[in-house]
Write a protein that holds these residues in place. Structure first.
Motif, mmCIF file in Angstrom:
data_model
loop_
_atom_site.group_PDB
_atom_site.id
_atom_site.type_symbol
_atom_site.label_atom_id
_atom_site.label_comp_id
_atom_site.label_asym_id
_atom_site.label_seq_id
_atom_site.Cartn_x
_atom_site.Cartn_y
_atom_site.Cartn_z
ATOM 1 N N PRO A 163 0.848 -1.204 0.000
ATOM 2 C CA PRO A 163 0.000 0.000 0.000
ATOM 3 C C PRO A 163 0.882 1.253 0.000
ATOM 4 C CG PRO A 163 -0.746 -1.573 1.656
ATOM 5 C CD PRO A 163 0.575 -2.078 1.151
ATOM 6 N N PRO A 164 0.398 2.367 -0.568
ATOM 7 C CA PRO A 164 1.253 3.547 -0.810
ATOM 8 C C PRO A 164 2.120 3.989 0.356
ATOM 9 C CG PRO A 164 -0.881 3.870 -1.824
ATOM 10 C CD PRO A 164 -0.971 2.568 -1.058
ATOM 11 N N GLN A 165 1.555 4.098 1.541
ATOM 12 C CA GLN A 165 2.331 4.587 2.691
ATOM 13 C C GLN A 165 3.536 3.691 2.964
ATOM 14 O OE1 GLN A 165 0.014 5.080 6.287
ATOM 15 N NE2 GLN A 165 1.794 4.866 7.583
ATOM 16 N N TRP A 166 3.337 2.388 2.903
ATOM 17 C CA TRP A 166 4.415 1.431 3.193
ATOM 18 C C TRP A 166 5.347 1.287 2.004
ATOM 19 C CZ3 TRP A 166 -0.535 1.207 4.968
ATOM 20 C CH2 TRP A 166 -0.691 1.209 6.364
ATOM 21 N N ARG A 167 4.797 1.379 0.804
ATOM 22 C CA ARG A 167 5.632 1.322 -0.407
ATOM 23 C C ARG A 167 6.630 2.473 -0.400
ATOM 24 N NH1 ARG A 167 1.911 2.355 -4.687
ATOM 25 N NH2 ARG A 167 2.315 4.519 -4.169
ATOM 26 N N ASP A 168 6.161 3.687 -0.112
ATOM 27 C CA ASP A 168 7.043 4.850 -0.118
ATOM 28 C C ASP A 168 8.106 4.747 0.967
ATOM 29 O OD1 ASP A 168 5.504 5.795 -2.189
ATOM 30 O OD2 ASP A 168 4.526 7.371 -1.043
ATOM 31 N N ALA A 169 7.690 4.342 2.165
ATOM 32 C CA ALA A 169 8.646 4.248 3.282
ATOM 33 C C ALA A 169 9.703 3.180 3.000
ATOM 34 C CB ALA A 169 7.906 3.933 4.576
ATOM 35 N N ALA A 227 1.846 16.603 -4.475
ATOM 36 C CA ALA A 227 3.075 16.918 -3.748
ATOM 37 C C ALA A 227 2.773 17.665 -2.452
ATOM 38 C CB ALA A 227 4.014 17.750 -4.631
ATOM 39 N N VAL A 228 1.835 18.605 -2.511
ATOM 40 C CA VAL A 228 1.453 19.346 -1.306
ATOM 41 C C VAL A 228 0.812 18.411 -0.285
ATOM 42 C CG1 VAL A 228 -0.107 21.118 -0.415
ATOM 43 C CG2 VAL A 228 1.228 21.561 -2.472
ATOM 44 N N ALA A 229 -0.036 17.495 -0.769
ATOM 45 C CA ALA A 229 -0.683 16.544 0.140
ATOM 46 C C ALA A 229 0.348 15.664 0.836
ATOM 47 C CB ALA A 229 -1.678 15.688 -0.641
ATOM 48 N N ARG A 230 1.322 15.184 0.062
ATOM 49 C CA ARG A 230 2.349 14.318 0.661
ATOM 50 C C ARG A 230 3.215 15.087 1.650
ATOM 51 N NH1 ARG A 230 3.605 11.220 -4.988
ATOM 52 N NH2 ARG A 230 2.370 9.362 -4.587
ATOM 53 N N LEU A 231 3.522 16.340 1.310
ATOM 54 C CA LEU A 231 4.279 17.176 2.246
ATOM 55 C C LEU A 231 3.514 17.347 3.553
ATOM 56 C CD1 LEU A 231 5.855 20.202 0.298
ATOM 57 C CD2 LEU A 231 7.011 18.661 1.888
ATOM 58 N N SER A 232 2.218 17.600 3.437
ATOM 59 C CA SER A 232 1.381 17.804 4.631
ATOM 60 C C SER A 232 1.355 16.563 5.501
ATOM 61 C CB SER A 232 -0.043 18.181 4.226
ATOM 62 O OG SER A 232 -0.050 19.374 3.480
ATOM 63 N N VAL A 233 1.212 15.406 4.863
ATOM 64 C CA VAL A 233 1.167 14.149 5.614
ATOM 65 C C VAL A 233 2.479 13.911 6.342
ATOM 66 C CG1 VAL A 233 1.081 11.639 5.365
ATOM 67 C CG2 VAL A 233 -0.600 13.063 4.174
ATOM 68 N N GLU A 234 3.588 14.065 5.630
ATOM 69 C CA GLU A 234 4.894 13.802 6.250
ATOM 70 C C GLU A 234 5.215 14.833 7.330
ATOM 71 O OE1 GLU A 234 6.267 11.107 6.021
ATOM 72 O OE2 GLU A 234 5.371 10.298 4.203
ATOM 73 N N PHE A 235 4.782 16.084 7.122
ATOM 74 C CA PHE A 235 4.978 17.107 8.153
ATOM 75 C C PHE A 235 4.201 16.724 9.412
ATOM 76 C CE2 PHE A 235 3.904 21.327 10.050
ATOM 77 C CZ PHE A 235 5.195 21.693 10.388
ATOM 78 N N GLY A 288 13.439 12.234 7.485
ATOM 79 C CA GLY A 288 13.991 11.821 6.198
ATOM 80 C C GLY A 288 12.924 11.748 5.121
ATOM 81 N N GLN A 289 11.749 11.240 5.488
ATOM 82 C CA GLN A 289 10.661 11.156 4.523
ATOM 83 C C GLN A 289 10.134 12.556 4.174
ATOM 84 O OE1 GLN A 289 7.797 7.957 4.923
ATOM 85 N NE2 GLN A 289 9.032 7.018 6.521
ATOM 86 N N LEU A 290 10.066 13.438 5.177
ATOM 87 C CA LEU A 290 9.649 14.816 4.918
ATOM 88 C C LEU A 290 10.651 15.511 4.004
ATOM 89 C CD1 LEU A 290 7.860 17.303 5.454
ATOM 90 C CD2 LEU A 290 9.189 17.699 7.539
ATOM 91 N N GLU A 291 11.934 15.287 4.257
ATOM 92 C CA GLU A 291 12.992 15.882 3.438
ATOM 93 C C GLU A 291 12.874 15.423 1.984
ATOM 94 O OE1 GLU A 291 17.815 16.518 3.808
ATOM 95 O OE2 GLU A 291 16.935 14.675 4.594
ATOM 96 N N ALA A 292 12.601 14.125 1.802
ATOM 97 C CA ALA A 292 12.462 13.591 0.443
ATOM 98 C C ALA A 292 11.262 14.218 -0.269
ATOM 99 C CB ALA A 292 12.323 12.075 0.497
ATOM 100 N N GLU A 293 10.143 14.343 0.434
ATOM 101 C CA GLU A 293 8.961 14.955 -0.186
ATOM 102 C C GLU A 293 9.201 16.431 -0.501
ATOM 103 O OE1 GLU A 293 6.633 13.473 -1.472
ATOM 104 O OE2 GLU A 293 6.452 11.555 -0.455
ATOM 105 N N LEU A 294 9.953 17.107 0.354
ATOM 106 C CA LEU A 294 10.270 18.513 0.106
ATOM 107 C C LEU A 294 11.129 18.661 -1.144
ATOM 108 C CD1 LEU A 294 10.027 21.420 1.117
ATOM 109 C CD2 LEU A 294 12.060 21.031 2.512
#
Length: 200
Positions: free
Chosen positions: A97-103, A130-138, A170-176
């Protein structure tokens, strides 16, 4: 006296750790995720190149048998009875699933020294994503930091949360970085047009 060697976790163990977490915390079961892995592998790898022979069916009985066989095959890989073939790793991770795939993808990339930032799509809707992913990781990063600071002190029992916070950062940095590349790409595309009066 030589120090003890510091071995790192095998790549397959990284994949299995994220897989176990996905099964525990998403809508997937062992069987449904095994089937997703099988289907992804069959979609990714040409029949003549496959090292893993997943099963499929064309009626209710054979489909049910295939589901059980695929779950057993993936289970044997997860429990170490069969070593994970290197050709299966990418499809396995893509089936999460997306959350685990990305991590999982980021963690595997970081083992090579890369940040694990996603190459941005340049379509307009990709900016919203991209904004949504940034928000989630933040949000995940803030949650991890809040858990550390909740009692007003940092002590050894905070080590798991410190590790989690580091991972979330690290995940937030990657999304940024992905979002920055998206903005930079559009800026590079639009700036020459602005200079030329909007002509393509």
């Amino acid at each position: 006296m030589k120090p003890d060697p510091q071995y790192q976790e095998p790549r397959s163990s990284v994949v299995f750790r994220h897989t176990t977490d996905a099964i525990r915390n998403s809508g997937h079961t062992d069987t449904s995720l095994a089937q997703a892995i099988a289907e992804q592998y069959q979609a990714d790898v040409a029949p003549s190149e496959r090292n893993v022979q997943f099963h499929s069916g064309d009626d209710a009985d054979s489909i049910e048998r295939a589901l059980k066989a695929n779950a057993q095959l993936v289970g044997r890989i997860r429990n170490g009875t069969v070593k994970m073939p290197v050709d299966l790793e990418e499809s396995w991770v893509r089936a999460l699933p997306p959350q685990w795939r990305d991590a999982c993808s980021r963690e595997l990339a970081q083992r090579y020294g890369f940040l694990g930032a996603r190459i941005p799509m340049m379509e307009p809707h990709a900016g919203v994503l991209a904004v949504a992913r940034l928000s989630v990781e933040f949000g995940h990063t803030l949650e991890a930091l809040t858990n550390i600071l909740a009692d007003g002190r940092i002590c050894p029992k905070d080590i798991p949360e410190l590790r989690r916070a580091l991972d979330e950062m690290g995940q937030l940095e990657a999304e940024l970085i992905t979002a920055k590349r998206y903005v930079t790409g559009h800026l590079q595309d639009l700036a020459p047009r602005a200079v030329s009066g909007g002509r393509p």
